[in-house]
Scaffold this motif. Structure first.
Motif, PDB file in Angstrom:
ATOM      1  N   GLY A 116       0.502  -1.549  -0.159  1.00 22.68           N
ATOM      2  CA  GLY A 116      -0.118  -0.089   0.294  1.00 22.68           C
ATOM      3  C   GLY A 116       0.906   1.459  -0.178  1.00 22.68           C
ATOM      4  N   LEU A 117       2.357   0.495  -0.265  1.00 24.77           N
ATOM      5  CA  LEU A 117       3.266   2.494  -0.229  1.00 24.77           C
ATOM      6  C   LEU A 117       3.026   3.385  -1.464  1.00 24.77           C
ATOM      7  N   LEU A 118       2.911   2.634  -2.640  1.00 23.70           N
ATOM      8  CA  LEU A 118       2.955   3.366  -4.088  1.00 23.70           C
ATOM      9  C   LEU A 118       1.124   4.269  -4.461  1.00 23.70           C
ATOM     10  N   ASP A 119       0.660   3.844  -3.548  1.00 29.50           N
ATOM     11  CA  ASP A 119      -0.756   4.450  -3.477  1.00 29.50           C
ATOM     12  C   ASP A 119      -1.019   6.132  -3.643  1.00 29.50           C
ATOM     13  N   GLY A 120      -1.502   6.759  -4.629  1.00 27.17           N
ATOM     14  CA  GLY A 120      -1.125   8.384  -4.821  1.00 27.17           C
ATOM     15  C   GLY A 120       0.215   8.605  -5.022  1.00 27.17           C
ATOM     16  N   ARG A 121       1.521   7.246  -5.105  1.00 21.81           N
ATOM     17  CA  ARG A 121       2.449   7.927  -5.594  1.00 21.81           C
ATOM     18  C   ARG A 121       2.947   7.782  -6.747  1.00 21.81           C
ATOM     19  N   ASN A 122       4.073   8.365  -7.576  1.00 22.38           N
ATOM     20  CA  ASN A 122       4.449   8.479  -8.907  1.00 22.38           C
ATOM     21  C   ASN A 122       5.449   7.128  -9.116  1.00 22.38           C
ATOM     22  N   CYS A 123       5.861   6.377 -10.068  1.00 18.62           N
ATOM     23  CA  CYS A 123       5.972   4.862  -9.530  1.00 18.62           C
ATOM     24  C   CYS A 123       7.049   4.630 -11.518  1.00 18.62           C
ATOM     25  N   ASP A 143       4.214   5.036 -14.512  1.00 18.70           N
ATOM     26  CA  ASP A 143       4.726   5.853 -15.622  1.00 18.70           C
ATOM     27  C   ASP A 143       5.698   4.401 -16.108  1.00 18.70           C
ATOM     28  N   ALA A 144       5.160   3.971 -17.386  1.00 21.62           N
ATOM     29  CA  ALA A 144       5.787   3.575 -18.135  1.00 21.62           C
ATOM     30  C   ALA A 144       6.306   3.482 -18.904  1.00 21.62           C
ATOM     31  N   ASP A 145       6.986   4.983 -18.776  1.00 19.12           N
ATOM     32  CA  ASP A 145       8.104   5.023 -19.821  1.00 19.12           C
ATOM     33  C   ASP A 145       9.666   5.653 -20.165  1.00 19.12           C
ATOM     34  N   VAL A 146       9.325   5.802 -18.339  1.00 20.65           N
ATOM     35  CA  VAL A 146      10.535   6.235 -17.700  1.00 20.65           C
ATOM     36  C   VAL A 146      11.511   4.957 -17.238  1.00 20.65           C
ATOM     37  N   LEU A 147      12.726   5.192 -17.330  1.00 24.94           N
ATOM     38  CA  LEU A 147      13.799   4.538 -16.805  1.00 24.94           C
ATOM     39  C   LEU A 147      13.522   4.374 -14.963  1.00 24.94           C
ATOM     40  N   PHE A 148      13.368   5.131 -14.133  1.00 23.25           N
ATOM     41  CA  PHE A 148      13.406   5.260 -12.662  1.00 23.25           C
ATOM     42  C   PHE A 148      12.552   6.265 -12.874  1.00 23.25           C
ATOM     43  N   VAL A 149      11.390   6.099 -11.797  1.00 25.55           N
ATOM     44  CA  VAL A 149      11.014   7.104 -10.803  1.00 25.55           C
ATOM     45  C   VAL A 149      11.178   8.056  -9.385  1.00 25.55           C
ATOM     46  N   ASP A 150      11.848   9.283  -9.162  1.00 22.33           N
ATOM     47  CA  ASP A 150      12.173   9.648  -8.354  1.00 22.33           C
ATOM     48  C   ASP A 150      11.099  10.243  -7.183  1.00 22.33           C
ATOM     49  N   ASP A 151      10.899   9.514  -6.293  1.00 18.66           N
ATOM     50  CA  ASP A 151       9.415  10.090  -5.723  1.00 18.66           C
ATOM     51  C   ASP A 151       9.623  10.412  -3.930  1.00 18.66           C
ATOM     52  N   SER A 157      12.220   1.679 -10.290  1.00 19.60           N
ATOM     53  CA  SER A 157      13.096   1.503 -11.431  1.00 19.60           C
ATOM     54  C   SER A 157      12.093   0.591 -12.292  1.00 19.60           C
ATOM     55  N   ALA A 158      12.213   0.492 -13.695  1.00 24.51           N
ATOM     56  CA  ALA A 158      12.120  -0.293 -14.894  1.00 24.51           C
ATOM     57  C   ALA A 158      12.787  -1.546 -14.332  1.00 24.51           C
ATOM     58  N   GLY A 159      12.873  -2.326 -16.145  1.00 32.80           N
ATOM     59  CA  GLY A 159      13.168  -3.791 -15.781  1.00 32.80           C
ATOM     60  C   GLY A 159      15.357  -3.608 -15.559  1.00 32.80           C
ATOM     61  N   THR A 160      15.753  -5.024 -15.228  1.00 33.35           N
ATOM     62  CA  THR A 160      17.222  -4.793 -15.433  1.00 33.35           C
ATOM     63  C   THR A 160      17.744  -4.093 -14.767  1.00 33.35           C
ATOM     64  N   ASP A 165      20.484   2.612 -13.038  1.00 31.34           N
ATOM     65  CA  ASP A 165      20.293   3.899 -13.312  1.00 31.34           C
ATOM     66  C   ASP A 165      19.969   4.900 -11.979  1.00 31.34           C
ATOM     67  N   ALA A 166      18.955   3.478 -11.562  1.00 32.14           N
ATOM     68  CA  ALA A 166      18.279   4.349 -10.280  1.00 32.14           C
ATOM     69  C   ALA A 166      19.203   4.373  -9.042  1.00 32.14           C
ATOM     70  N   CYS A 167      20.273   3.526  -9.335  1.00 30.49           N
ATOM     71  CA  CYS A 167      20.562   3.217  -7.891  1.00 30.49           C
ATOM     72  C   CYS A 167      21.642   4.198  -7.792  1.00 30.49           C
ATOM     73  N   LEU A 168      22.325   3.912  -8.710  1.00 32.80           N
ATOM     74  CA  LEU A 168      23.045   5.591  -9.160  1.00 32.80           C
ATOM     75  C   LEU A 168      22.980   6.856  -8.910  1.00 32.80           C
ATOM     76  N   HIS A 169      21.860   7.680  -9.770  1.00 31.68           N
ATOM     77  CA  HIS A 169      20.814   8.188  -8.656  1.00 31.68           C
ATOM     78  C   HIS A 169      21.143   8.655  -7.804  1.00 31.68           C
ATOM     79  N   LEU A 170      20.137   7.475  -7.190  1.00 34.41           N
ATOM     80  CA  LEU A 170      20.305   7.952  -5.018  1.00 34.41           C
ATOM     81  C   LEU A 170      21.503   7.821  -4.886  1.00 34.41           C
ATOM     82  N   VAL A 171      22.794   7.314  -5.371  1.00 32.26           N
ATOM     83  CA  VAL A 171      23.841   7.714  -4.894  1.00 32.26           C
ATOM     84  C   VAL A 171      23.609   9.138  -5.306  1.00 32.26           C
TER      85      VAL A 171
END
Length: 317
Positions: A116-123, A143-151, A157-160, A165-171
């Motif tokens: 229930g943690l994604l209700d109303g959240r971008n993902c 949003d199925a068109d992006v590589l990852f979403v930072d909310d 993140s998307a596949g594989t 990309d998501a991990c490096l973005h977070l770092v």
């Protein structure tokens, strides 16, 4: 501060996606100036083998109690299902409530959805699972068109490889561009990719000779202050203009102009973090020429003006 990282494993975990988290957060790179993460691999059955999606086994040494004080709780991909272990869902809810960062790779987003943690959240999640995800979690903003979403405290993140990309973005977000770039360099991946999932949806794999464009990309990064044209780059790659343009998009997910613009923004971001140069000087050294052009592209890529970014992230004494 990002220090303790807890990865949650369950049956049918995807080995590659788990490996992405291990590669970014689980390897000691202090010799390269990267902070050492307190990396814990957890499950509801610590010490017992779990089946993976690739017909092998993996063992998590730690239990879910390690999530209680983790700064980051990460979920690799697993076979999506109608229900998940309630102990895991409760631990995720507690982590989110106390302000921990939650990160998922690929179908790991289904677990957060079930909690229930994604209700109303971008993902985000893999484009192949978009319909199933929307059917199961209609209140999530997928949003199925992006590589990852930072909310904020939830990153999906998307596949594989999008998990990288998501991990490096977070770092980069938590520890700065220099640390993210050092990790990316050791992994031999770009610190930041342009483009989104749309490029991968039902598109045949383009023909390729197997020769990488990396030397051309390196040349472009080493020469950010000069203008690059497709004919000039194609000659350097010893290809026709048309073949080069097609290969460039296939390898980078974007056009040469957009790619080099992003690299210029990344270089400008580093200069903003690590120097006291004025905006005009940074614009010149990063290849934009004018402060106005730098501000335009910087805000488009990073989301904030250069001066606001500098106030938040500058590390120069």
């Amino acid at each position: 501060m990002l220090q303790k990282v807890a990865v949650v494993l369950m049956e049918d975990v995807a080995v590659f996606e788990f490996g992405v988290l291990c590669e970014v957060f689980g390897i000691d790179r202090t010799d390269d100036g990267v902070p050492l993460f307190d990396f814990k691999v957890c499950s509801t059955r610590p010490g017992e083998p779990l089946q993976t999606s690739s017909h092998s086994q993996v063992v998590a040494p730690y239990g879910l109690d390690e999530l209680e004080d983790a700064d980051l709780v990460a979920l690799p991909a697993t076979t999506w299902r109608d229900a998940y272990d309630e102990r895991i869902l409760d631990a995720l809810r507690r982590a989110e409530k106390r302000g921990a960062i939650l990160l998922t790779v690929c179908s790991g987003a289904f677990v957060l959805g079930a909690a229930g943690l994604l209700d109303g959240r971008n993902c985000a999640t893999h484009w192949r699972y978009a319909k199933t995800f929307r059917d199961q979690f209609p209140d999530a903003n997928l949003d199925a068109d992006v590589l990852f979403v930072d909310d904020g405290n939830i990153i999906t993140s998307a596949g594989t490889a999008a998990g990288i990309d998501a991990c490096l973005h977070l770092v980069r977000r938590e520890l700065g561009s220099a640390v993210a770039t050092r990790i990316a360099r050791r992994m031999v991946v770009p610190p930041q990719r342009d483009g989104g999932q749309r490029q991968f949806v039902d598109v045949p794999v383009p023909e390729s000779s197997g020769e990488s464009l990396q030397p051309v990309l390196d040349y472009m990064v080493d020469n950010l202050t000069i203008e690059h044209t497709v004919p000039e780059l194609a000659r350097r790659a010893r290809m026709s203009d048309r073949t080069f343009a097609r290969r460039f998009v296939a390898e980078t997910g974007t056009t040469p102009l957009k790619w080099v613009t992003t690299q210029r923004v990344l270089h400008a971001r580093t200069l903003l973090e690590q120097t006291k140069l004025g905006i005009e000087q940074i614009a010149a050294q990063s290849g934009f020429g004018t402060a106005a052009l730098l501000r335009h592209h910087f805000r488009r890529v990073v989301g904030v003006p250069p001066q606001d970014y500098r106030r938040t992230f500058q590390t120069t004494a």
